[in-house]
Design a protein around this motif. Structure first.
Motif, PDB file in Angstrom:
ATOM      1  N   GLU A 195       0.830  -1.215   0.000  1.00  0.00           N
ATOM      2  CA  GLU A 195       0.000   0.000   0.000  1.00  0.00           C
ATOM      3  C   GLU A 195       0.862   1.262   0.000  1.00  0.00           C
ATOM      4  OE1 GLU A 195      -2.310  -0.710   3.487  1.00  0.00           O
ATOM      5  OE2 GLU A 195      -3.865  -1.838   2.393  1.00  0.00           O
ATOM      6  N   ASN A 196       2.154   1.093  -0.184  1.00  0.00           N
ATOM      7  CA  ASN A 196       3.083   2.228  -0.244  1.00  0.00           C
ATOM      8  C   ASN A 196       3.144   3.063   1.019  1.00  0.00           C
ATOM      9  OD1 ASN A 196       4.431   2.146  -2.718  1.00  0.00           O
ATOM     10  ND2 ASN A 196       2.464   2.541  -3.712  1.00  0.00           N
ATOM     11  N   LYS A 197       2.810   2.465   2.149  1.00  0.00           N
ATOM     12  CA  LYS A 197       2.914   3.230   3.391  1.00  0.00           C
ATOM     13  C   LYS A 197       4.346   3.187   3.920  1.00  0.00           C
ATOM     14  CE  LYS A 197      -1.871   3.174   4.528  1.00  0.00           C
ATOM     15  NZ  LYS A 197      -2.857   2.111   4.736  1.00  0.00           N
ATOM     16  N   ILE A 198       5.102   2.232   3.460  1.00  0.00           N
ATOM     17  CA  ILE A 198       6.533   2.210   3.769  1.00  0.00           C
ATOM     18  C   ILE A 198       7.282   1.950   2.465  1.00  0.00           C
ATOM     19  CG2 ILE A 198       6.275   1.404   6.130  1.00  0.00           C
ATOM     20  CD1 ILE A 198       6.905  -1.426   5.186  1.00  0.00           C
ATOM     21  N   ASP A 199       8.577   2.225   2.470  1.00  0.00           N
ATOM     22  CA  ASP A 199       9.352   1.941   1.270  1.00  0.00           C
ATOM     23  C   ASP A 199      10.160   0.658   1.474  1.00  0.00           C
ATOM     24  OD1 ASP A 199      11.512   2.617   2.802  1.00  0.00           O
ATOM     25  OD2 ASP A 199      12.065   4.398   1.662  1.00  0.00           O
ATOM     26  N   LYS A 200      10.970   0.391   0.480  1.00  0.00           N
ATOM     27  CA  LYS A 200      11.795  -0.814   0.471  1.00  0.00           C
ATOM     28  C   LYS A 200      12.641  -0.971   1.747  1.00  0.00           C
ATOM     29  CE  LYS A 200      15.996  -1.913  -1.967  1.00  0.00           C
ATOM     30  NZ  LYS A 200      16.831  -1.740  -3.133  1.00  0.00           N
ATOM     31  N   PHE A 201      13.250   0.148   2.156  1.00  0.00           N
ATOM     32  CA  PHE A 201      14.122   0.071   3.330  1.00  0.00           C
ATOM     33  C   PHE A 201      13.312  -0.162   4.606  1.00  0.00           C
ATOM     34  CE2 PHE A 201      16.551   3.047   0.485  1.00  0.00           C
ATOM     35  CZ  PHE A 201      17.389   2.047   0.025  1.00  0.00           C
ATOM     36  N   GLY A 202      12.133   0.467   4.630  1.00  0.00           N
ATOM     37  CA  GLY A 202      11.240   0.279   5.776  1.00  0.00           C
ATOM     38  C   GLY A 202      10.850  -1.182   5.921  1.00  0.00           C
ATOM     39  N   LEU A 203      10.587  -1.818   4.787  1.00  0.00           N
ATOM     40  CA  LEU A 203      10.220  -3.238   4.818  1.00  0.00           C
ATOM     41  C   LEU A 203      11.403  -4.080   5.294  1.00  0.00           C
ATOM     42  CD1 LEU A 203       8.228  -5.534   4.261  1.00  0.00           C
ATOM     43  CD2 LEU A 203       9.017  -5.545   1.884  1.00  0.00           C
ATOM     44  N   GLU A 204      12.564  -3.788   4.720  1.00  0.00           N
ATOM     45  CA  GLU A 204      13.736  -4.592   5.084  1.00  0.00           C
ATOM     46  C   GLU A 204      14.044  -4.475   6.580  1.00  0.00           C
ATOM     47  OE1 GLU A 204      17.053  -4.384   2.426  1.00  0.00           O
ATOM     48  OE2 GLU A 204      18.425  -5.073   3.996  1.00  0.00           O
ATOM     49  N   GLN A 205      13.954  -3.248   7.061  1.00  0.00           N
ATOM     50  CA  GLN A 205      14.220  -3.004   8.483  1.00  0.00           C
ATOM     51  C   GLN A 205      13.265  -3.807   9.366  1.00  0.00           C
ATOM     52  OE1 GLN A 205      15.563   0.629   8.324  1.00  0.00           O
ATOM     53  NE2 GLN A 205      16.913   0.201  10.032  1.00  0.00           N
ATOM     54  N   ARG A 206      11.987  -3.829   8.978  1.00  0.00           N
ATOM     55  CA  ARG A 206      10.994  -4.542   9.782  1.00  0.00           C
ATOM     56  C   ARG A 206      11.228  -6.058   9.743  1.00  0.00           C
ATOM     57  NH1 ARG A 206       8.817   0.131   8.519  1.00  0.00           N
ATOM     58  NH2 ARG A 206       7.226   1.080   9.845  1.00  0.00           N
ATOM     59  N   LEU A 207      11.634  -6.568   8.596  1.00  0.00           N
ATOM     60  CA  LEU A 207      11.875  -8.012   8.487  1.00  0.00           C
ATOM     61  C   LEU A 207      13.114  -8.413   9.277  1.00  0.00           C
ATOM     62  CD1 LEU A 207      11.175  -8.601   4.681  1.00  0.00           C
ATOM     63  CD2 LEU A 207       9.615  -8.901   6.605  1.00  0.00           C
ATOM     64  N   ASP A 208      14.062  -7.513   9.279  1.00  0.00           N
ATOM     65  CA  ASP A 208      15.373  -7.771   9.847  1.00  0.00           C
ATOM     66  C   ASP A 208      15.415  -7.535  11.363  1.00  0.00           C
ATOM     67  OD1 ASP A 208      18.114  -8.272   9.675  1.00  0.00           O
ATOM     68  OD2 ASP A 208      18.550  -6.129   9.585  1.00  0.00           O
ATOM     69  N   ALA A 209      14.574  -6.584  11.837  1.00  0.00           N
ATOM     70  CA  ALA A 209      14.638  -6.190  13.248  1.00  0.00           C
ATOM     71  C   ALA A 209      14.305  -7.379  14.156  1.00  0.00           C
ATOM     72  CB  ALA A 209      13.644  -5.053  13.508  1.00  0.00           C
TER      73      ALA A 209
END
Ligand code: ADP
Ligand code: MG
Length: 436
Positions: free
Chosen positions: A391-405
């Protein structure tokens, strides 16, 4: 939070102490290194890089200060413990290779195992696996003098890995190699860090190598002058940037895609979208094919995306010799490649019909494809993150950070490599579904 696996505390190494020719090789260096980091120690010749590396390896005793590796203080280690530490906990690679000229390549790689009393057959099998992996299996029975510099260095990397240590130390490992061989060895190091999850510390004075590191330690005159987290490799401040965006400033899908695929202008996205899609799918799904085999496949893939070719025909053409207009692959690879392409296109098609309805199957597909081991709660979290991205509420880096955190910090604690792969596929599918 992970604990550092290496702690260097106020390390000083002084040669010829108190004499007129006293050299302060290291003058009070503090460094902390975490498991699975790729660290580069960088600085001009003579600044103390090698001394720091040998300090960490326990080969160079400190004049003052402490080095703690895997919770053990090296200074306090008994001789036997130190031998065990060198056998099992660290692997070393040197600029000058240090292979034994009278032993074959295979026996050079096996050597660190000999001292562990393992049986010959097992030793050799493990060593052959490594030689195969690094493309030097055919050299197994040759002697070091018969190898090129790049091959020698690959042998010494294999030797450093044979006892499966967690930490690899490399002192200017490509300093003596021509640029192609150097690249090959650097790629191997990257893989050892990314895939094998080894903590990697590499000394170099070549600024072109810096892009590989998670963190760079800059040295000068025996001192650490600064440290730098490599944002290009892993943008750690992405979440912060994203929070700063006001709602009305949230970019359109196109803008976000452009941020991901930086080398593209708006115009190109319109005109060149299909060729570009072909290129992205190729680079996502493939590795280690020859350039012309990839180029031929890319052209075939364009035909598929333009719908001039069916998937069945794609398999046939990929498998066909290049002289006959094919891509010169083999059948197995052609089939598995086409299957991946089909999966990606199917997901993109479904999502372009509506994100909401297809989110759950898409998330399940990602979990299955990347074999993510998640419990029920984490699956829910994963789905909500994928939704935010779609839904474009986060970008690529936001997604990666969430998966990685880590889970405790609200993420799902994927390995960095897995998080990167999932993100790369999500971005790819968003591109494919865009203006389909
Ligand atoms: P680099 O990593 O940049 O090559 P080194 O760690 O090898 O630097 O050396 C740092 C400094 O310590 C240099 O000035 C070097 O001459 C000096 N040095 C290194 N080893 C010795 C030694 N065994 N005896 C005296 N001086 C040394
Ligand atoms: Mg040096």
């Amino acid at each position: 939070m992970k604990e550092p696996c290496i702690k260097v505390d106020q390390l000083r190494v002084i040669y010829n102490k108190g004499k007129s020719n006293e050299v302060r090789s290291l003058d009070g260096v503090d460094v902390e290194i975490y498991p699975e980091e790729y660290i580069i120690i960088y600085g001009p010749s003579g600044c103390g890089k090698s001394t720091l590396l040998y300090g960490i390896s326990g080969l160079q005793p400190p004049t003052y200060g402490e080095v703690v590796v895997n919770g053990k203080n090296l200074v306090q280690m008994k001789k036997r413990e130190m031998v065990e530490f060198h056998q099992n906990s660290i692997g070393m690679v040197f600029q000058a290779f240090y292979l034994i000229e009278t032993l074959t390549v295979l026996d050079n790689v096996c050597l660190p195992k000999v001292f562990r009393g393992e049986n010959l057959k097992e030793r050799r099998e493990k060593a052959m696996d490594l030689l195969r992996r690094f493309g030097i299996a055919e050299q197994a029975d040759k002697f070091p003098a018969q190898l090129s510099g790049g091959q020698k260095q690959r042998v010494s990397v294999a030797r450093s890995l044979i006892n499966n240590p967690d930490i690899i130390l490399a002192d200017e490992p490509v300093g003596n190699l021509d640029s192609d061989s150097a690249q090959n060895v650097l790629d191997i190091f990257k893989e050892i860090n990314d895939v094998d999850k080894k903590t990697l510390i590499m000394v170099t004075h070549n600024p072109e190598h810096l892009i590989y590191a998670d963190r760079i330690i800059y040295m000068k005159d025996g001192k650490k002058i600064r440290e730098e987290v490599n944002l290009d490799k892993r943008p750690k401040d992405a979440i912060k940037k994203e929070i700063e965006l006001k709602p009305e400033e949230i970019s359109s899908e196109l803008k976000l895609l452009m941020r991901t695929f930086k080398n593209l202008t708006l115009q190109q996205i319109g005109v060149l979208l299909i060729p570009f899609k072909a290129k992205q799918i190729i680079s996502h799904v493939l590795s280690n094919l020859k350039e012309e085999q990839i180029e031929a496949a890319e052209n075939l893939l364009k035909e598929l995306l333009f719908k001039n070719l069916s998937t069945k025909e794609l398999i046939e053409k990929l498998d066909l010799d290049m002289e006959k207009g094919g891509a010169g692959w083999n059948k197995t690879r052609a089939i598995s490649f086409t299957k991946r392409v089909e999966e990606i296109l199917t997901q993109a098609n479904a999502l372009s019909d509506g994100v909401e309805a297809n989110l759950v199957p898409f998330s399940d597909y990602l979990i299955k494809t990347y074999d993510l081991k998640l419990n029920e709660d984490m699956i829910l979290r994963f789905k909500s993150f994928i939704k935010l991205r779609m839904e474009n509420k986060i970008d690529k880096f936001g997604l990666e950070q969430r998966l990685d955190a880590p889970i405790t910090l609200g993420g799902i604690g994927l390995y960095k490599g897995s998080a990167e792969k999932v993100v790369s596929e999500v971005e790819l599918i968003m591109l494919i579904k865009y203006s389909k």
